[in-house]
Design an enzyme around this catalytic site. Structure first.
Site, PDB file in Angstrom:
ATOM      1  N   GLU A 150       5.820 -10.079  -6.859  1.00 53.80           N
ATOM      2  CA  GLU A 150       7.207 -10.223  -6.412  1.00 53.80           C
ATOM      3  C   GLU A 150       7.655 -11.678  -6.507  1.00 53.80           C
ATOM      4  O   GLU A 150       8.798 -11.962  -6.890  1.00 53.80           O
ATOM      5  CB  GLU A 150       7.333  -9.705  -4.981  1.00 53.80           C
ATOM      6  CG  GLU A 150       7.167  -8.194  -4.894  1.00 53.80           C
ATOM      7  CD  GLU A 150       7.040  -7.680  -3.471  1.00 53.80           C
ATOM      8  OE1 GLU A 150       7.624  -6.632  -3.175  1.00 53.80           O
ATOM      9  OE2 GLU A 150       6.336  -8.337  -2.655  1.00 53.80           O
ATOM     10  N   ALA A 171       0.155 -10.582  -0.358  1.00 52.98           N
ATOM     11  CA  ALA A 171       0.418 -11.076   0.991  1.00 52.98           C
ATOM     12  C   ALA A 171      -0.908 -11.215   1.731  1.00 52.98           C
ATOM     13  O   ALA A 171      -1.929 -10.664   1.330  1.00 52.98           O
ATOM     14  CB  ALA A 171       1.338 -10.113   1.731  1.00 52.98           C
ATOM     15  N   GLU A 211       0.513  -2.143  -2.936  1.00 56.87           N
ATOM     16  CA  GLU A 211       0.757  -1.936  -1.506  1.00 56.87           C
ATOM     17  C   GLU A 211       0.468  -0.508  -1.050  1.00 56.87           C
ATOM     18  O   GLU A 211       0.024  -0.281   0.076  1.00 56.87           O
ATOM     19  CB  GLU A 211       2.213  -2.301  -1.168  1.00 56.87           C
ATOM     20  CG  GLU A 211       2.532  -3.777  -1.229  1.00 56.87           C
ATOM     21  CD  GLU A 211       2.939  -4.256  -2.613  1.00 56.87           C
ATOM     22  OE1 GLU A 211       3.400  -5.404  -2.732  1.00 56.87           O
ATOM     23  OE2 GLU A 211       2.797  -3.473  -3.585  1.00 56.87           O
ATOM     24  N   GLY A 254       2.735  -9.356  -3.252  1.00 58.63           N
ATOM     25  CA  GLY A 254       3.712 -10.434  -3.067  1.00 58.63           C
ATOM     26  C   GLY A 254       3.662 -11.462  -4.176  1.00 58.63           C
ATOM     27  O   GLY A 254       4.655 -12.134  -4.456  1.00 58.63           O
TER      28      GLY A 254
END
Length: 256
Positions: free
Chosen positions: A110, A64, A130, A107
């Site tokens: 993911e 992210a 994270e 991300g």
């Protein structure tokens, strides 16, 4: 500049390419919005039979965009409703192939796990880091990962933030195939072409039943499979496919 590029490498195939090279394809809200828009549109397009999702040679998506999150509060994050954007990918009825070179971190990992098939390069790197910045995965990194690789391997990844390479990802169930780095995209497109040549209704039913059955009891899942199997006998493609088999010719599947 479009942060997600659209290419059409073959009949029935759409390739979506993340295009933020200066940010290592970090996923900001604009990228997520564009992905959601494209997956929604192509999921409804009868001319699209398979979607390939890829990034660059060195970065699939390196997580992210931390700059866009560092000063955000809990309510700010809630009001972004990013889960709705991710859902557009998760609910896409067309088969999705992730072609992963380089970093698929946070991300990005993911995002890859939202695909149905993951083709990884030998130098690919999958990671959920994270915890190292004081948070945790928030788009499936604890749930999809556990369902893919099991509790103990998932726990190690999310609690340590340590990456795994393409070969390790294959062995643990986080990738479908591993190929040479230079061959990742071409192999993913070739695989997409094989799927695009098959009957779209059968492909759609297979994907829907397989995913729905994962969280159902075996008895319920088998019932879903049975009903979908029976439904396909109402399609022209079933008649065409079986007749072509009997006549020893190539079938022409129209998605009807």
């Amino acid at each position: 500049m479009d942060e997600v590029l659209i290419e059409r490498p073959g009949p029935g195939i759409v390739l979506l390419r993340l295009n933020r090279p200066d940010a290592r394809n970090a996923l900001n809200q604009e990228v997520r919005q564009q992905l959601a828009t494209h997956f929604t549109a192509f999921g409804q397009d009868p001319d699209v039979r398979c979607i390939v999702l890829t990034g660059g040679d060195k970065f699939f998506a390196a997580g992210a965009d931390i700059r866009a999150m560092a000063d955000a509060g809990a309510i700010d994050m809630m009001l972004r409703h990013t889960h709705r954007l991710w859902q557009a990918i998760a609910s896409c009825p067309k088969p999705v192939i992730a072609a992963v070179n380089g970093y698929a971190w946070g991300g990005g990992c993911e995002l890859a796990m939202h695909a149905d098939i993951i083709v990884a390069g030998e130098s690919a790197s999958f990671c959920q880091p994270e915890v190292k910045v004081g948070i945790m995965p928030g788009a499936g990194g604890t749930q999809r990962l556990t369902r893919a690789v099991g509790k103990f391997k998932a726990m190690k990844m999310v609690l340590t933030g340590q990456p795994v390479n393409g070969r390790d990802a294959l062995e643990m169930g986080l990738a479908s195939e591993v190929v040479a780095d230079a061959d990742v995209q071409a192999h993913a497109v070739e695989l997409a072409a094989q799927i695009a040549a098959l009957p779209p209704l059968a492909i759609a039913q297979i994907k829907e039943v397989l995913i729905a059955g994962q969280d159902a009891s075996l008895e319920t899942a088998l019932m879903l499979e049975r009903k979908a199997f029976q439904l396909l006998f109402a399609s022209r493609d079933q008649k065409e496919g079986m007749q072509a088999f009997l006549e020893k010719r190539k079938a022409n599947f129209e998605g009807r």
